[in-house]
Design an enzyme around this catalytic site. Sequence first.
Site, PDB file in Angstrom:
ATOM      1  N   SER A 146       5.289  -0.408  -3.615  1.00 50.81           N
ATOM      2  CA  SER A 146       4.370  -0.229  -2.491  1.00 50.81           C
ATOM      3  C   SER A 146       2.983   0.189  -2.971  1.00 50.81           C
ATOM      4  CB  SER A 146       4.911   0.823  -1.510  1.00 50.81           C
ATOM      5  OG  SER A 146       4.971   2.096  -2.118  1.00 50.81           O
ATOM      6  N   TYR A 147       2.012  -0.064  -2.102  1.00 44.08           N
ATOM      7  CA  TYR A 147       0.622   0.304  -2.347  1.00 44.08           C
ATOM      8  C   TYR A 147       0.114   1.029  -1.107  1.00 44.08           C
ATOM      9  CZ  TYR A 147       1.103  -3.331  -5.914  1.00 44.08           C
ATOM     10  OH  TYR A 147       1.539  -4.075  -6.968  1.00 44.08           O
ATOM     11  N   VAL A 148      -0.785   1.984  -1.310  1.00 38.59           N
ATOM     12  CA  VAL A 148      -1.376   2.698  -0.174  1.00 38.59           C
ATOM     13  C   VAL A 148      -2.891   2.554  -0.256  1.00 38.59           C
ATOM     14  CG1 VAL A 148      -1.602   4.881   1.048  1.00 38.59           C
ATOM     15  CG2 VAL A 148       0.539   4.351  -0.143  1.00 38.59           C
ATOM     16  N   LYS A 159       0.180   1.646   4.229  1.00 38.31           N
ATOM     17  CA  LYS A 159       1.215   1.504   3.208  1.00 38.31           C
ATOM     18  C   LYS A 159       1.732   0.071   3.233  1.00 38.31           C
ATOM     19  CE  LYS A 159       5.624   3.482   1.629  1.00 38.31           C
ATOM     20  NZ  LYS A 159       6.655   4.529   1.877  1.00 38.31           N
ATOM     21  N   ASP A 191      14.846  12.433  -0.369  1.00 36.99           N
ATOM     22  CA  ASP A 191      13.864  12.424  -1.462  1.00 36.99           C
ATOM     23  C   ASP A 191      12.759  13.446  -1.201  1.00 36.99           C
ATOM     24  OD1 ASP A 191      12.969  11.601  -3.953  1.00 36.99           O
ATOM     25  OD2 ASP A 191      11.721   9.992  -3.148  1.00 36.99           O
ATOM     26  N   LEU A 216      -5.638   4.077  -2.545  1.00 39.20           N
ATOM     27  CA  LEU A 216      -5.300   5.488  -2.646  1.00 39.20           C
ATOM     28  C   LEU A 216      -4.208   5.743  -3.673  1.00 39.20           C
ATOM     29  CD1 LEU A 216      -5.253   6.589   1.109  1.00 39.20           C
ATOM     30  CD2 LEU A 216      -6.991   7.126  -0.592  1.00 39.20           C
ATOM     31  N   GLU A 251      -0.356   3.828  -5.678  1.00 38.76           N
ATOM     32  CA  GLU A 251       0.583   2.722  -5.785  1.00 38.76           C
ATOM     33  C   GLU A 251       1.836   3.186  -6.504  1.00 38.76           C
ATOM     34  OE1 GLU A 251      -0.023  -0.332  -9.180  1.00 38.76           O
ATOM     35  OE2 GLU A 251      -2.045   0.113  -8.468  1.00 38.76           O
ATOM     36  N   GLY A 252       2.973   2.604  -6.074  1.00 36.44           N
ATOM     37  CA  GLY A 252       4.260   2.931  -6.682  1.00 36.44           C
ATOM     38  C   GLY A 252       4.919   1.664  -7.164  1.00 36.44           C
ATOM     39  N   GLY A 253       6.234   1.731  -7.366  1.00 33.30           N
ATOM     40  CA  GLY A 253       6.958   0.579  -7.887  1.00 33.30           C
ATOM     41  C   GLY A 253       6.967  -0.607  -6.940  1.00 33.30           C
TER      42      GLY A 253
END
Length: 306
Positions: free
Chosen positions: A32-34, A49, A148, A26, A28-30
């Site tokens: 983490s992945y979803v 997550k 945030d 779905l 992805e960030g620095g």
Amino acid sequence: MGHALCICSRSSIIIDNKRYYFIQKLDEGGFSYVDLVEGAQDGRFYALKRILCHDREGQKEAQTEVEMHRLFNHPNILGLTGHTFMERGGKNEAWLLLPYISKGSLWSVLEKLRDKSSSMSESRILHIFRGVCEGLKAIHDKGYAHRDLKPTNVLLEENDKPVLMDLGSMNKARIEVKGSREAMAVQDWAAQRCTISYRAPELFNVESHCIIDEKTDIWSLGCVLYCMMMLEGPYDLVFQKGDSVALAVQNPVAIPQHCRYSEGLQTLLSSIMVTNPQERPNIDWVLERVKSLQSSDGGAMETNRV
């Protein structure tokens, strides 16, 4: 906490003794992945997550995020279905199983409106914004701050009910800063964990002796409201141009002269986005003003703050 197991041949995982099948990625960030997964027993979809924990500090932060989810049982805060910590390929990961909300984020809805040269009705803005405020109030009432808040961290259910997500930057609402070293530590933390174009002015230049509190969220809340009204954040363009956001937030927010929304909604926005945190209203005041606007259909507002 249940045992986790990756069964690669069947693309499935087990969390808390329940099997889930991998469907697709779905996001992805620095760190983490979803993934989208489906429960083998209930057939429901969930968002998994996966947080990469590079060291003990990373594991501690992931555990804090789990604890923050567990702390709240509120319709406007994303719940936690299950979680586990595991090792894959010599690396530690935290897996958080969350409800899947197919409509996506508030930002994705705003982007679609912008692509169609459309806009969000005032009644819809107030409906969504009230839910965001309700969720934020629950966080503040327990003595925490989100830190945030932004449109990508607000999910929308089918009935436009907003749900606050990504509790990884949450911490105690009140931070007492004593000395330049602590000030720099808070400033560095904010630079890493608080999105720059939604970051409160007091987090750019943290004073040596001060109190950082939940008013940082109120500023971000104002940025979210602005984004719903204008379909872009008040400092998105500043950041995209490479100009100084830290400098830009020192001035009053500029509302376009031909703004289509009521004077009451514009006044609410101006009242929230005050540079001095001590002059910024609290979440109770904001929520009451939103309710007042809903009941008067965008009529005049009182300007006294709590």
